[in-house]
Design a protein around this motif. Sequence first.
Motif, short mmCIF file in Angstrom:
data_model
loop_
_atom_site.label_atom_id
_atom_site.label_comp_id
_atom_site.label_asym_id
_atom_site.label_seq_id
_atom_site.Cartn_x
_atom_site.Cartn_y
_atom_site.Cartn_z
N ALA A 1 0.84 -1.21 0.00
CA ALA A 1 0.00 0.00 0.00
C ALA A 1 0.87 1.25 0.00
O ALA A 1 0.55 2.25 -0.66
N GLU A 2 1.98 1.20 0.72
CA GLU A 2 2.90 2.35 0.76
C GLU A 2 3.56 2.55 -0.61
O GLU A 2 3.71 3.68 -1.07
N VAL A 3 3.93 1.46 -1.29
CA VAL A 3 4.47 1.55 -2.65
C VAL A 3 3.46 2.21 -3.57
O VAL A 3 3.78 3.16 -4.31
N VAL A 4 2.22 1.75 -3.53
CA VAL A 4 1.16 2.30 -4.38
C VAL A 4 0.96 3.79 -4.06
O VAL A 4 0.87 4.62 -4.96
N ARG A 5 0.92 4.13 -2.78
CA ARG A 5 0.72 5.53 -2.37
C ARG A 5 1.85 6.42 -2.91
O ARG A 5 1.59 7.46 -3.51
N LEU A 6 3.08 6.00 -2.68
CA LEU A 6 4.23 6.81 -3.11
C LEU A 6 4.29 6.97 -4.62
O LEU A 6 4.53 8.07 -5.14
N LEU A 7 4.07 5.88 -5.34
CA LEU A 7 4.12 5.96 -6.80
C LEU A 7 3.00 6.83 -7.34
O LEU A 7 3.20 7.60 -8.29
N THR A 8 1.81 6.74 -6.74
CA THR A 8 0.68 7.56 -7.18
C THR A 8 0.97 9.04 -6.96
O THR A 8 0.75 9.87 -7.85
N VAL A 9 1.50 9.39 -5.79
CA VAL A 9 1.86 10.78 -5.48
C VAL A 9 2.89 11.29 -6.50
O VAL A 9 2.82 12.44 -6.94
N ARG A 10 3.82 10.45 -6.87
CA ARG A 10 4.89 10.84 -7.79
C ARG A 10 4.45 10.77 -9.26
O ARG A 10 5.19 11.20 -10.14
N GLY A 11 3.29 10.17 -9.52
CA GLY A 11 2.83 10.02 -10.90
C GLY A 11 3.65 9.01 -11.68
O GLY A 11 3.84 9.13 -12.88
N GLU A 12 4.15 7.99 -10.97
CA GLU A 12 5.00 6.98 -11.60
C GLU A 12 4.32 5.61 -11.57
O GLU A 12 3.37 5.38 -10.82
N THR A 13 4.85 4.72 -12.41
CA THR A 13 4.24 3.39 -12.55
C THR A 13 5.25 2.29 -12.26
O THR A 13 6.46 2.50 -12.28
N LEU A 14 4.71 1.08 -12.05
CA LEU A 14 5.50 -0.08 -11.66
C LEU A 14 5.09 -1.30 -12.48
O LEU A 14 3.92 -1.51 -12.76
N ALA A 15 6.09 -2.11 -12.84
CA ALA A 15 5.87 -3.41 -13.47
C ALA A 15 6.72 -4.43 -12.72
O ALA A 15 7.76 -4.08 -12.15
N VAL A 16 6.27 -5.69 -12.71
CA VAL A 16 6.94 -6.73 -11.92
C VAL A 16 7.24 -7.95 -12.77
O VAL A 16 6.39 -8.40 -13.54
N ALA A 17 8.46 -8.49 -12.62
CA ALA A 17 8.84 -9.76 -13.24
C ALA A 17 9.09 -10.75 -12.11
O ALA A 17 9.88 -10.49 -11.22
N GLU A 18 8.38 -11.86 -12.15
CA GLU A 18 8.47 -12.83 -11.07
C GLU A 18 8.86 -14.21 -11.58
O GLU A 18 8.41 -14.63 -12.63
N SER A 19 9.67 -14.88 -10.78
CA SER A 19 9.98 -16.28 -11.03
C SER A 19 9.51 -17.07 -9.81
O SER A 19 8.37 -17.49 -9.75
N LEU A 20 10.35 -17.21 -8.78
CA LEU A 20 9.98 -18.07 -7.66
C LEU A 20 8.72 -17.62 -6.94
O LEU A 20 8.04 -18.44 -6.33
N THR A 21 8.38 -16.33 -7.00
CA THR A 21 7.19 -15.84 -6.30
C THR A 21 5.91 -16.09 -7.09
O THR A 21 4.82 -15.95 -6.54
#
Length: 181
Positions: free
Chosen positions: A6-26
């Motif tokens: 939730a903190e990641v989402v909050r900070l990125l939203t405030v900054r107007g930035e986006t996130l993508a994720v690449a997962e293997s073991l998870t």
Amino acid sequence: MNSPAAEVVRLLTVRGETLAVAESLTGGLVAAEITAAPGASKAFRGSVTAYATELKHRLLGVDATLLERRGAVDPQVAAEMAAGVRKALGADWGLATTGVAGPEEQDGQPVGTVFVAVDGPWAADSGSTGGGKVASLRLNGDRAEIRMESVRSVLALLLQQLASEQTENERAQDTEQNGGF
């Protein structure tokens, strides 16, 4: 207190930035954690679960020779996965997880060997193809515990990077406002 996701989402939203994720073991757990946070759609672009080694090359652009020589459980592979998903999904930030959750070792690496990586806007300035931050982990526990700790660790790595970038930006603004001193 907000969860790390939730903190990641909050900070990125405030900054107007986006996130993508690449997962293997998870296997999608990082994406699930992020999308469980309210407002995730404002910051989360998507994810690639590249469980099979050849998909790390085909979908994320991880160097095939690197995969052949060192296997999928490697810090440089994690860095290239983060950079690759960031590019593939058009995000400001990329996260990646790769490692061995068990029950057997993989690529000569013992159970609990995990690498998590973050790639961000600073890397674009340097023309990076996997020059992000990587954390090497040696985790204990069963398969589920190793996977969940990997999720917590990759989110913590991103939060640390966001905080350090924020501090650098504030320092630069202070310097500018004080006539370069």
